[in-house]
Design an enzyme around this catalytic site. Structure first.
Site, PDB file in Angstrom:
ATOM      1  N   LYS A   1      42.585  54.187  17.372  1.00  0.00           N
ATOM      2  CA  LYS A   1      41.047  53.915  17.558  1.00  0.00           C
ATOM      3  C   LYS A   1      39.528  54.309  18.128  1.00  0.00           C
ATOM      4  O   LYS A   1      39.009  54.818  17.235  1.00  0.00           O
ATOM      5  CB  LYS A   1      40.676  52.355  17.696  1.00  0.00           C
ATOM      6  CG  LYS A   1      38.909  51.988  18.318  1.00  0.00           C
ATOM      7  CD  LYS A   1      38.780  50.319  18.816  1.00  0.00           C
ATOM      8  CE  LYS A   1      38.899  50.251  20.291  1.00  0.00           C
ATOM      9  NZ  LYS A   1      37.170  50.833  20.867  1.00  0.00           N
ATOM     10  N   ASN A   2      39.925  54.918  19.565  1.00  0.00           N
ATOM     11  CA  ASN A   2      39.325  56.064  19.795  1.00  0.00           C
ATOM     12  C   ASN A   2      39.241  57.259  19.363  1.00  0.00           C
ATOM     13  O   ASN A   2      38.061  58.302  20.092  1.00  0.00           O
ATOM     14  CB  ASN A   2      39.597  55.717  21.452  1.00  0.00           C
ATOM     15  CG  ASN A   2      38.783  53.973  21.695  1.00  0.00           C
ATOM     16  OD1 ASN A   2      38.497  53.025  21.267  1.00  0.00           O
ATOM     17  ND2 ASN A   2      39.259  53.603  23.357  1.00  0.00           N
TER      18      ASN A   2
ATOM     19  N   CYS B   1      31.862  47.270  23.984  1.00  0.00           N
ATOM     20  CA  CYS B   1      32.499  45.818  25.114  1.00  0.00           C
ATOM     21  C   CYS B   1      31.024  45.593  26.434  1.00  0.00           C
ATOM     22  O   CYS B   1      30.989  46.505  26.990  1.00  0.00           O
ATOM     23  CB  CYS B   1      33.777  45.500  26.139  1.00  0.00           C
ATOM     24  SG  CYS B   1      35.082  45.705  24.625  1.00  0.00           S
TER      25      CYS B   1
ATOM     26  N   VAL C   1      36.916  53.931  37.044  1.00  0.00           N
ATOM     27  CA  VAL C   1      36.046  54.518  35.281  1.00  0.00           C
ATOM     28  C   VAL C   1      34.129  53.041  35.097  1.00  0.00           C
ATOM     29  O   VAL C   1      33.477  53.653  35.041  1.00  0.00           O
ATOM     30  CB  VAL C   1      37.223  53.866  34.163  1.00  0.00           C
ATOM     31  CG1 VAL C   1      35.990  54.563  33.264  1.00  0.00           C
ATOM     32  CG2 VAL C   1      38.666  55.042  34.624  1.00  0.00           C
TER      33      VAL C   1
ATOM     34  N   ARG D   1      29.444  50.937  20.063  1.00  0.00           N
ATOM     35  CA  ARG D   1      28.500  52.155  20.884  1.00  0.00           C
ATOM     36  C   ARG D   1      28.402  53.693  19.398  1.00  0.00           C
ATOM     37  O   ARG D   1      28.473  54.650  19.590  1.00  0.00           O
ATOM     38  CB  ARG D   1      29.121  51.906  21.738  1.00  0.00           C
ATOM     39  CG  ARG D   1      28.967  51.365  23.183  1.00  0.00           C
ATOM     40  CD  ARG D   1      29.650  51.557  24.143  1.00  0.00           C
ATOM     41  NE  ARG D   1      29.915  53.101  25.772  1.00  0.00           N
ATOM     42  CZ  ARG D   1      28.521  53.087  25.471  1.00  0.00           C
ATOM     43  NH1 ARG D   1      27.340  52.147  26.021  1.00  0.00           N
ATOM     44  NH2 ARG D   1      28.524  54.554  26.005  1.00  0.00           N
TER      45      ARG D   1
ATOM     46  N   ASP E   1      42.161  51.171  30.068  1.00  0.00           N
ATOM     47  CA  ASP E   1      41.844  50.347  29.042  1.00  0.00           C
ATOM     48  C   ASP E   1      44.065  49.864  29.214  1.00  0.00           C
ATOM     49  O   ASP E   1      44.101  49.047  28.290  1.00  0.00           O
ATOM     50  CB  ASP E   1      41.970  51.295  27.901  1.00  0.00           C
ATOM     51  CG  ASP E   1      40.766  51.434  28.051  1.00  0.00           C
ATOM     52  OD1 ASP E   1      39.511  50.639  27.047  1.00  0.00           O
ATOM     53  OD2 ASP E   1      40.093  52.727  27.378  1.00  0.00           O
TER      54      ASP E   1
HETATM   55  C1  EPZ Z   1      35.190  55.572  26.121  1.00  0.00           C
HETATM   56  O1  EPZ Z   1      34.056  54.539  26.017  1.00  0.00           O
HETATM   57  C2  EPZ Z   1      36.968  53.912  24.946  1.00  0.00           C
HETATM   58  N1  EPZ Z   1      35.660  54.307  23.832  1.00  0.00           N
HETATM   59  C3  EPZ Z   1      36.235  52.953  25.697  1.00  0.00           C
HETATM   60  O2  EPZ Z   1      37.888  52.223  25.230  1.00  0.00           O
HETATM   61  C4  EPZ Z   1      37.532  53.647  26.939  1.00  0.00           C
HETATM   62  O3  EPZ Z   1      37.701  52.804  28.018  1.00  0.00           O
HETATM   63  C5  EPZ Z   1      36.861  54.879  27.756  1.00  0.00           C
HETATM   64  O4  EPZ Z   1      36.342  56.039  26.685  1.00  0.00           O
HETATM   65  C6  EPZ Z   1      36.899  55.662  28.989  1.00  0.00           C
HETATM   66  O5  EPZ Z   1      38.438  56.409  28.731  1.00  0.00           O
HETATM   67  C7  EPZ Z   1      35.975  54.734  23.126  1.00  0.00           C
HETATM   68  O6  EPZ Z   1      35.891  55.793  23.204  1.00  0.00           O
HETATM   69  C8  EPZ Z   1      34.747  53.978  21.715  1.00  0.00           C
HETATM   70  P1  EPZ Z   1      33.261  57.077  29.179  1.00  0.00           P
HETATM   71  P2  EPZ Z   1      33.135  55.435  26.022  1.00  0.00           P
HETATM   72  O7  EPZ Z   1      32.057  57.572  28.429  1.00  0.00           O
HETATM   73  O8  EPZ Z   1      33.051  56.972  25.430  1.00  0.00           O
HETATM   74  C9  EPZ Z   1      29.865  56.228  32.538  1.00  0.00           C
HETATM   75  C10 EPZ Z   1      37.940  50.164  24.143  1.00  0.00           C
HETATM   76  O9  EPZ Z   1      38.476  49.250  24.978  1.00  0.00           O
HETATM   77  N2  EPZ Z   1      28.819  57.255  31.579  1.00  0.00           N
HETATM   78  O10 EPZ Z   1      34.147  58.010  29.487  1.00  0.00           O
HETATM   79  O11 EPZ Z   1      31.716  54.782  25.989  1.00  0.00           O
HETATM   80  C11 EPZ Z   1      30.179  55.085  31.763  1.00  0.00           C
HETATM   81  O12 EPZ Z   1      29.219  53.478  32.569  1.00  0.00           O
HETATM   82  C12 EPZ Z   1      37.015  51.265  24.514  1.00  0.00           C
HETATM   83  O13 EPZ Z   1      38.971  51.237  23.696  1.00  0.00           O
HETATM   84  C13 EPZ Z   1      27.829  56.925  32.165  1.00  0.00           C
HETATM   85  O14 EPZ Z   1      27.178  56.720  33.157  1.00  0.00           O
HETATM   86  O15 EPZ Z   1      33.440  55.981  28.272  1.00  0.00           O
HETATM   87  C14 EPZ Z   1      31.827  54.561  32.455  1.00  0.00           C
HETATM   88  O16 EPZ Z   1      31.490  53.920  34.200  1.00  0.00           O
HETATM   89  C15 EPZ Z   1      36.445  50.453  26.119  1.00  0.00           C
HETATM   90  N3  EPZ Z   1      26.230  57.824  31.143  1.00  0.00           N
HETATM   91  C16 EPZ Z   1      31.503  56.026  32.916  1.00  0.00           C
HETATM   92  O17 EPZ Z   1      31.079  57.070  32.668  1.00  0.00           O
HETATM   93  C17 EPZ Z   1      26.965  57.874  30.505  1.00  0.00           C
HETATM   94  O18 EPZ Z   1      25.734  58.591  29.571  1.00  0.00           O
HETATM   95  C18 EPZ Z   1      33.370  56.455  31.610  1.00  0.00           C
HETATM   96  O19 EPZ Z   1      32.441  56.387  30.211  1.00  0.00           O
HETATM   97  C19 EPZ Z   1      27.806  57.579  29.716  1.00  0.00           C
HETATM   98  C20 EPZ Z   1      29.252  56.994  30.516  1.00  0.00           C
END
Ligand code: EPZ
Length: 443
Positions: free
Chosen positions: A28-29, A124, A339, A100, A317
């Site tokens: 999916k991702n 989510c 995370v 998102r 996840d």
């Molecule tokens: C992706 O989310 C996945 N979603 C998530 O899967 C997954 O848990 C996550 O990566 C980590 O592997 C998709 O691919 C659609 P991040 P993403 O940016 O890209 C902080 C699922 O259930 N952050 O790596 O949104 C954030 O708050 C989903 O399939 C900022 O602070 O995750 C978090 O604490 C859930 N500012 C951390 O970084 C930003 O601008 C990691 O988030 C961006 C992120």
């Protein structure tokens, strides 16, 4: 609030070990990002092994609203971006709050039409999930970001230019944002502290097929040389390692034996180590139609200490499904979520079913993380084994939802699980798969 529809409730008659075989398709991702990447090409792209899940439907709708013709060829999607156009704001806003992915339209839309409009983002409910890294990176490329009532409006009055970026945290989404923008920006982009998840590397492979020039250096540094045009791609995504681990955890928690066709060892090495250390067994079949068989070999499961982290660490996840199995392990298990700041809320439902899980604000069992200082409840201690009993549960988000489902399958008695439609966001045909594995569920 309207009462939940019967279709959105699943009655789970627990206590039956899951046995059998299921198949996972493209991750999916990756799939959702690959669909957005198709916007950058001046030719149609083909994406194979696409799962029929809600998140794919949402991105498909969004692409169609932006003039992309999306067709089906078996389990492949054909994406033709020849007539990309702006979508009406009220049309895009239909999807506000449900995904998102729209934030990733910024770079491609700026390249194609010089303007991007992005609705309020959903996804989510796992903490605030800000987009500050995304917006900062886009500004460094030369984008101007205006906040409007409808969401964000971006323009690039002087075009997008390559730049040097250093992410405060190796965010998956922000790394994808940089890749999708830098590939056609003028000049070279150097991204430091990039995410290097397998889905990111797969996105890089796909962009390379389109004509992009991207080098992955050591130490999380990615260099992208902008090119003036990109073609289409034909790509078979990596398998969904989150779905595979979810079914593996379900096999372990229920004392069962599940073969996940399509699962690949290389994407799941960290998960496999933990699975074995808690007492689970697995066997890898490398043949073309292979996969990984996961089973409970009998005897007691063992407690463990684990910390979620960016790749190559233990994925955030994978945490929720595995914790259900840990309620059946002897001793005290410790989980430190590093995370997301709020990804342990689902444990309350497990406690309601008989688990003994205590959550803490401290960084337990590992190195201090950025959440310890900020007072977030992000560590858990799980005391086991606990007998789980059926209960009425309401699913809060996708991964927590699947963990509720596993708990209901492992529990004795009947559970009524509300909000199961949320699981359709990321798990293809999960009800048919449950039936194939011998689970007793009905509406
Ligand atoms: C992706 O989310 C996945 N979603 C998530 O899967 C997954 O848990 C996550 O990566 C980590 O592997 C998709 O691919 C659609 P991040 P993403 O940016 O890209 C902080 C699922 O259930 N952050 O790596 O949104 C954030 O708050 C989903 O399939 C900022 O602070 O995750 C978090 O604490 C859930 N500012 C951390 O970084 C930003 O601008 C990691 O988030 C961006 C992120």
């Amino acid at each position: 609030m309207s009462p939940p529809s019967p279709q959105d409730m699943l009655a789970v008659h627990g206590g039956t070990p899951l046995h059998g075989e299921i198949r996972v398709k493209g991750a999916k991702n990756l799939v959702s990002k690959a669909m957005v990447a198709a916007l950058l090409g001046d030719e149609p792209s083909r994406l194979f092994g696409v799962p029929r899940i809600r998140d794919v439907e949402v991105v498909r709708d969004l692409l169609e609203l932006h003039g992309v013709r999306v067709g089906d060829e078996g389990d492949a999607l054909v994406l033709d971006p020849a007539n990309v156009e702006h979508a009406a704001v009220d049309q895009i806003n239909v999807h506000a709050g449900s995904s998102r992915i729209p934030i990733l339209f910024c770079g491609p839309m700026l390249h194609r039409l010089g303007k991007a409009v992005i609705p309020d983002l959903g996804g989510c409910h796992i903490g605030p999930r800000p987009i500050d890294f995304h917006l900062q990176a886009l500004r460094e490329f030369g984008a101007v970001v205006d906040k409007t009532d409808a969401g964000l409006a971006l323009t690039a009055p002087n075009g997008l230019r390559g730049t040097k970026l250093d992410l405060p945290y190796p965010s998956v989404g922000a790394t994808e944002q940089v890749l999708l923008t830098a590939v056609m920006a003028q000049g070279v982009t150097e991204l430091r502290n990039a995410a290097v998840e397998p889905e990111i590397i797969d996105l890089i492979c796909l962009l390379q097929k389109m004509g992009a020039v991207i080098t992955v250096h050591t130490d999380r540094v990615i260099e992208i040389e902008g090119v003036p045009r990109l073609g289409g791609f034909a790509h078979r995504p990596i398998p969904d390692r989150i779905e595979a681990a979810s079914w593996a955890a379900a096999a372990l928690a229920t004392g069962g034996d599940v073969t996940v066709r399509g699962a690949r060892q290389v994407d799941m090495m960290t998960f496999l180590n933990v699975f074995r250390s808690v007492g689970g067994a697995y066997a890898v079949d490398d043949s073309p139609d292979g996969g990984i068989r996961f089973w409970h070999p009998g005897g007691e499961l063992r407690a463990t200490a684990l910390e979620t982290a960016v790749h190559p660490g233990f994925m955030t996840d994978w945490q929720q499904p595995l914790v259900v199995a840990l309620t059946q392990a002897r001793g005290l298990s410790i989980v430190h979520e590093t995370v997301y700041e709020q990804r342990l809320g689902y444990t309350a439902a497990l406690n309601q079913m008989g688990a003994t899980i205590q959550v803490y604000r401290d960084c337990l069992g590992g190195t201090p993380c950025r959440f310890g200082r900020r007072n977030f409840t992000h560590s858990a201690v799980i005391a086991g084994p606990s007998k789980l009993n059926g209960a009425d549960l309401t699913i809060p988000d996708l991964r927590a939802g699947f963990s509720h489902l596993i708990a209901a399958l492992a529990a004795s008695g009947i559970s009524r699980v509300y909000g199961v439609n949320l699981i359709n966001r990321g798990y293809e045909d999960f009800e048919a798969k449950l039936a194939a594995l011998g689970a007793h569920v009905d509406h």
